[in-house]
Each structure stands twice: as C-alpha cells, then as structure tokens.
Design an enzyme around this catalytic site. Structure first.
Site, PDB file in Angstrom:
ATOM      1  CD  GLU A 197      -2.400  -1.485   2.702  1.00 39.24           C
ATOM      2  OE1 GLU A 197      -2.695  -0.483   3.380  1.00 39.24           O
ATOM      3  OE2 GLU A 197      -2.626  -2.651   3.074  1.00 39.24           O
ATOM      4  CD  GLU A 257      -8.310   1.782   5.614  1.00 39.33           C
ATOM      5  OE1 GLU A 257      -8.293   1.181   6.698  1.00 39.33           O
ATOM      6  OE2 GLU A 257      -7.507   1.544   4.701  1.00 39.33           O
TER       7      GLU A 257
END
Length: 423
Positions: free
Chosen positions: A227, A338
């Site tokens: 990520e 997120e």
C-alpha cells in the site's frame, strides 16, 4: 471479667495490626509490580527506539517538528531482517513499465492545472549521497501505540472487501472506504495521481488516508498487500499533518509488515524522500490543487516490487521473498480512501475522507484520483478494464468514476462522515 475484656481488645488490636500490615504489604507489592511493569515497558521502548533509530551521518530538523536522520543506506532497518543479512542492494530497477503518462504534460484547461509538491524538511537541508532520510521515532510515538509490539502496525481487517455485503464485517472492523477497483486478472503493478488534502480527524485514534492497494491472495488470514499514498494519523505521528506513507503485510496485518520503515522489509534507495514525512503544500477548497503521483510495479527480472514517487523519485523496493501470493502477481488493485470510524458518543465519526466533500462537487472541491493505470504481464501500463466501485455507506463517503483525454480513468471520492444522512 476485666482481664477477658482486655485480652479480647488486645486480640482485636493485634488482628487489626496484622491486617494493616497485610494491606501495606499488598499496597507495596502492587506499587512494586506497577513500578516493575513501568520499568519493563521503559526498557522495551528504549530497545525498540534503538532498533528503529539508526546512527545518523547527518540530522535535519524539519519546520514541523520532525527530526530527519540521514542514515547510511546499508544501515537502514530493512537489514535487521535475517534473510537480508547478505543482500546486495539493487540501486535501480532492471525495467520500468512502458507507457508512463508524461506527468509534465499539463491539462489544456487552466482551471484543472495542478502544482508541484515537496516535503517540509527539504526547507532545512538534504541528505548526502549513499544515505537515506528516516523520520526519527520518538518515545511518545511508541507510547501512543497499544503496545510496543503493535507500534507502526495497522489493525487487523482494515481492507475493503468489495464483494462483501456482510454488515457484521463492515461494522466490526470500524473501517470505511470509498474505492475503485479491478479484479479477475494478474496485475504486476498500479499507478495513479492522487489529490492531496488535509482532512479533519475527530478522534486521535482515527485516521484518514488515500492510497493504492496492490493485493494478492484471498481476503483470508494470508492476504498479501502493498500500500502507498498519503495519510493523516494523529496516533501514528502525533499531529494532523498530511504525510507520505507505505505499508505492507503478508498475513492480513496479523504479525508481518508495518508502516514506512518501522520494521525490516522495504529497502529504500532514494536520498531525497522520507517515508512518513509531511507533504507540502496541500490542496485548498476552491483554490490551488496539489497532487502526488505513485507507481508500484514488479521488476520482471528480479521479482522485487518497486515504488516510484512523482516522475523523478524511485524510492526503493519490497523484496519478493516477503510475500507468498505477491511473489508471483497481484489478483486485485484498489484505489481510494479509508477512514476509521470509532463511533465516538455512539454516532458516526465526523472524520473527513479526502477533502471532506462528496464526489459530485467536482474539481477544486472534491478529492480525486486521476490517470489510473495497471501494469500488465508484458510490463506495460494500461487503462484498467471494468473499474468497479465500492463504499460501505455512500451517505457518509462516496465514489464516482469517469474518463477523459487528459485524466484517463479517474474518480472523485470522499465525504464529511457524520451529516444529516449519515448518523
């Protein structure tokens, strides 16, 4: 009769004295136990800081309060890994993906132009050749974590699972997303240009991030993930600055992996960009827009996963041995935002995602990902086929895709969290 009374009283006082002594001993041992536990923790924290903060060749104080240590490239935390003891550092990838968008080609429309971006610590110096910049970890950083062992790690189960409509899973993890994704093929990398903002965070234990996920395997206990993107995380960094970050795990966040260089794994080769350091400037509502470009791809020759920031900075790589599924290829790519919703006071959090505005507000108001691409098996960057979207609660945070000549495949995403339609 008097003597009996005396002996009873005497006995009672003796008993009280014994009880007092027992209580005192109990308090002392409790206090000793506490002191022992505090000193054990102090020792653990010191050992951890020593492991993370390698001796610097040069130190730079950043205007935001960070300390950046220029550490010799061969002394970085990656080399604490037993498998990397005799590793020969690969200074550059064998191959770059073909078909990179020219980042210097500005949009025709002046209102959609974006501006260059840098890191705050650059104002006060740069690191010498053969060193890498590492953000120094402070004692209070580690103490904010739930334990020394968990410092720098994500909580288990924080990945968006687009096909899951299971409300238990959504509520249990406390994480919410607004993403675009592709699946059903073998992927060897992903790229995007990500609009940078400074979202407001309601609680220190919440965060807001915007990133690319390169995923391998199922969503089980052995999920592999790489990520990269930007985040605001008061818990991790002790402030509300927007920072560049990376993350990796090979077992769904259980024991492996961490943010940035907070464990051994990622090998950095770049002397100019510091993982976890503040990005500056950031976008402003109805004003100047700033974005960063991130590319993660698998070197077809060596098999390592590389990361590039902007068009100039190849940052480093994750050795392929760290992974099981990603040692071959990724099975899913996700792009998007997120947040952690800890439901303060029993209500939905007001932590913002992206700019804190919904996608339909468009450029200058809503946050975006543009020039979204994937790397195919021939090491070519391609537009993704069949881009899906997913948001657990679109009244809180949402996503809308589009495509045009300048921005290729893009989407606007984000939202304010709590509002009259999102309780």
């Amino acid at each position: 009769m008097g003597s009996v009374r005396f002996s009873n009283g005497h006995r009672r006082r003796k008993l009280e004295a014994v009880l007092l002594l027992v209580c005192l001993c109990g308090l002392i041992s409790l206090s000793c136990a506490r002191r022992l536990s505090a000193s054990t923790q102090k020792l653990q924290v010191q050992k951890h800081l020593k492991r993370l903060n390698k001796p610097p060749i040069k130190t730079i104080q950043s205007p935001d309060g960070d300390t950046i240590d220029c550490v010799h490239i061969s002394h970085q935390p990656a080399f604490d890994h037993p498998f990397l003891k005799d590793h020969k550092i690969q200074m550059r990838p064998s191959y770059h993906p073909e078909g990179l968008f020219d980042e210097n080609k500005m949009s025709e429309k002046p209102k959609e132009r974006t501006n260059p971006i840098t890191q705050l610590w650059h104002m006060n110096g740069k690191c010498p050749e053969d060193t890498i910049p590492i953000r120094r970890t402070k004692k209070e950083d580690v103490l904010r974590a739930s334990s020394v062992k968990r410092y720098g790690k994500k909580k288990h189960r924080s990945i968006p699972k687009p096909r899951s409509a299971d409300p238990d899973l959504i509520n249990q993890s406390g994480h919410q997303h607004a993403i675009a994704y592709v699946e059903g093929d073998k992927y060897y990398g992903a790229k995007a240009t990500i609009n940078v903002w400074e979202p407001k965070i309601q609680q220190p234990n919440e965060f807001s991030l915007s990133q690319i996920w390169v995923l391998g395997g199922s969503f089980g206990e052995d999920l592999n993930s790489i990520e990269a993107g930007w985040q605001v995380s008061p818990d991790l960094y002790g402030d509300n600055n927007t920072r560049l970050f990376t993350y990796w795990t090979s077992d769904a966040y259980q024991a492996t992996g961490c943010y940035n260089l907070l464990c051994s794994g990622f090998i950095q080769v770049n002397s100019e960009i510091a993982m976890g350091a503040s990005i500056s400037p950031v976008s402003a509502f109805r004003n100047s827009q700033y974005d960063i470009s991130i590319l993660v791809w698998k070197d077809p020759k060596e098999g390592n996963w590389w990361m590039q920031f902007g068009s100039d900075y190849v940052l480093g790589y994750w050795p392929s041995f760290l992974f099981s599924y990603l040692a071959d290829s990724a099975s899913m790519i996700e792009w998007g935002g997120e947040v952690v919703n800890s439901e303060p006071d029993g209500q939905h959090t007001s932590t913002q995602m992206g700019s804190g505005h919904f996608p339909e507000e468009g450029f200058g108001k809503s946050s975006y990902f543009r020039n979204i691409q994937v790397v195919d098996s021939s090491n070519n960057l391609k537009a993704p086929k069949e881009l899906g979207t997913f948001a657990e609660q679109s009244n809180c945070y949402d996503v809308q895709t589009g495509s045009n000549g300048d921005w290729g495949h893009y989407f606007y995403y984000g939202g304010p969290g709590r509002n009259p339609n999102c309780q």
